[in-house]
Motif scaffolding. Sequence first.
Motif, PDB file in Angstrom:
ATOM      1  N   GLU A 182      -9.040   1.002  -6.170  1.00  0.00           N
ATOM      2  CA  GLU A 182      -8.860   0.502  -5.060  1.00  0.00           C
ATOM      3  C   GLU A 182      -7.949   1.594  -4.155  1.00  0.00           C
ATOM      4  OE1 GLU A 182      -6.458  -3.174  -6.207  1.00  0.00           O
ATOM      5  OE2 GLU A 182      -8.368  -4.348  -5.884  1.00  0.00           O
ATOM      6  N   GLY A 183      -8.674   2.615  -3.938  1.00  0.00           N
ATOM      7  CA  GLY A 183      -8.059   3.860  -2.997  1.00  0.00           C
ATOM      8  C   GLY A 183      -9.245   4.132  -2.028  1.00  0.00           C
TER       9      GLY A 183
ATOM     10  N   ALA B  65       0.969  -1.257  -0.017  1.00  0.00           N
ATOM     11  CA  ALA B  65      -0.022  -0.246   0.106  1.00  0.00           C
ATOM     12  C   ALA B  65       0.926   1.239   0.001  1.00  0.00           C
ATOM     13  CB  ALA B  65      -1.184  -0.052   1.087  1.00  0.00           C
TER      14      ALA B  65
ATOM     15  N   VAL C 220      -4.919   6.455   0.432  1.00  0.00           N
ATOM     16  CA  VAL C 220      -4.005   5.272   0.430  1.00  0.00           C
ATOM     17  C   VAL C 220      -4.599   4.129  -0.781  1.00  0.00           C
ATOM     18  CG1 VAL C 220      -5.496   3.802   1.916  1.00  0.00           C
ATOM     19  CG2 VAL C 220      -3.066   3.175   1.631  1.00  0.00           C
TER      20      VAL C 220
ATOM     21  N   LYS D 175      -3.957   0.456  -2.791  1.00  0.00           N
ATOM     22  CA  LYS D 175      -3.337  -0.751  -2.479  1.00  0.00           C
ATOM     23  C   LYS D 175      -1.854  -1.101  -3.202  1.00  0.00           C
ATOM     24  CE  LYS D 175      -4.919  -5.790  -2.802  1.00  0.00           C
ATOM     25  NZ  LYS D 175      -6.050  -6.563  -3.221  1.00  0.00           N
ATOM     26  N   GLU D 176      -2.073  -0.592  -4.424  1.00  0.00           N
ATOM     27  CA  GLU D 176      -0.572  -0.660  -5.335  1.00  0.00           C
ATOM     28  C   GLU D 176      -0.482   0.652  -5.806  1.00  0.00           C
ATOM     29  OE1 GLU D 176       1.078  -3.235  -5.057  1.00  0.00           O
ATOM     30  OE2 GLU D 176      -0.440  -5.034  -4.261  1.00  0.00           O
TER      31      GLU D 176
ATOM     32  N   THR E  62       0.602   5.605   0.260  1.00  0.00           N
ATOM     33  CA  THR E  62      -0.151   6.845   1.010  1.00  0.00           C
ATOM     34  C   THR E  62       0.280   8.289  -0.091  1.00  0.00           C
ATOM     35  OG1 THR E  62      -0.293   5.873   3.372  1.00  0.00           O
ATOM     36  CG2 THR E  62      -0.617   8.233   2.673  1.00  0.00           C
TER      37      THR E  62
ATOM     38  N   SER F   8       5.422   4.846   1.217  1.00  0.00           N
ATOM     39  CA  SER F   8       5.142   3.426   1.376  1.00  0.00           C
ATOM     40  C   SER F   8       5.558   3.003   2.744  1.00  0.00           C
ATOM     41  CB  SER F   8       5.485   2.463   0.323  1.00  0.00           C
ATOM     42  OG  SER F   8       7.007   2.411   0.369  1.00  0.00           O
TER      43      SER F   8
END
Length: 223
Positions: free
Chosen positions: A98-99, A2, A117, A119-120, A4, A145
């Motif tokens: 996916e945030g 993850a 944040v 995920k990737e 940020t 990260s």
Amino acid sequence: MAITTEFALRSPSLPLVSVADGLQPDGIECAHALCLRPDVQVFTVRFDSDDGITESDLLAFDEVVEIDALGETGDKSVYKLTVELAESVSKAFEPDFEGAQLEPTVVTADGWYETKVFKEYEGFNEFRESCENHGISLDLVSITSEGSAPDESADSLTDRQREALTLAVSRGYYESPRQVTAEELAAELGISQPSLSSLLRRGERQLITSSLGSQARMQSPTQ
């Protein structure tokens, strides 16, 4: 792993930017958003009570179609606003990147300031590309990260990428508020603004993927 991110989104079509521009509050805190339809979203927002903003003030803006005054909390006035979204904004935010929002969005006349944040890294990059493809610029302020440290010897930056990034940092391009524009940086380097943006983006990506470690690296075309 993850990551940020802290960034600014800039476009006059973003929700509530016209409100911030017209009423000139210190800032609008958007604590929550609920999508009713692709073109309609409900925002829970907070204004400083000292700003003296009323329901009539808010309803004067075409994008605000409904308002519910929720009351006062401390020194904040809280409203639930139903807002019509511009088509470009709906399309930009439609995919799932996916945030997740970590802090309330701060809306000013200049745009949105957010901390999210992802995920990737790839999710953030897709989010940025979707915004820019729909006329919303994204200015990255910071990206971090957990549990990793940069390896300067393995960042694999090209000389031109390093030059552009070094100049951008030294001139305050990544400060908030920004101290220099992309156009001014491009002029110093003797290149076009799109070329500068491309250099910075590729350099940022290389630094980030290096810092996340080999397991987080993604296959990408040779630059």
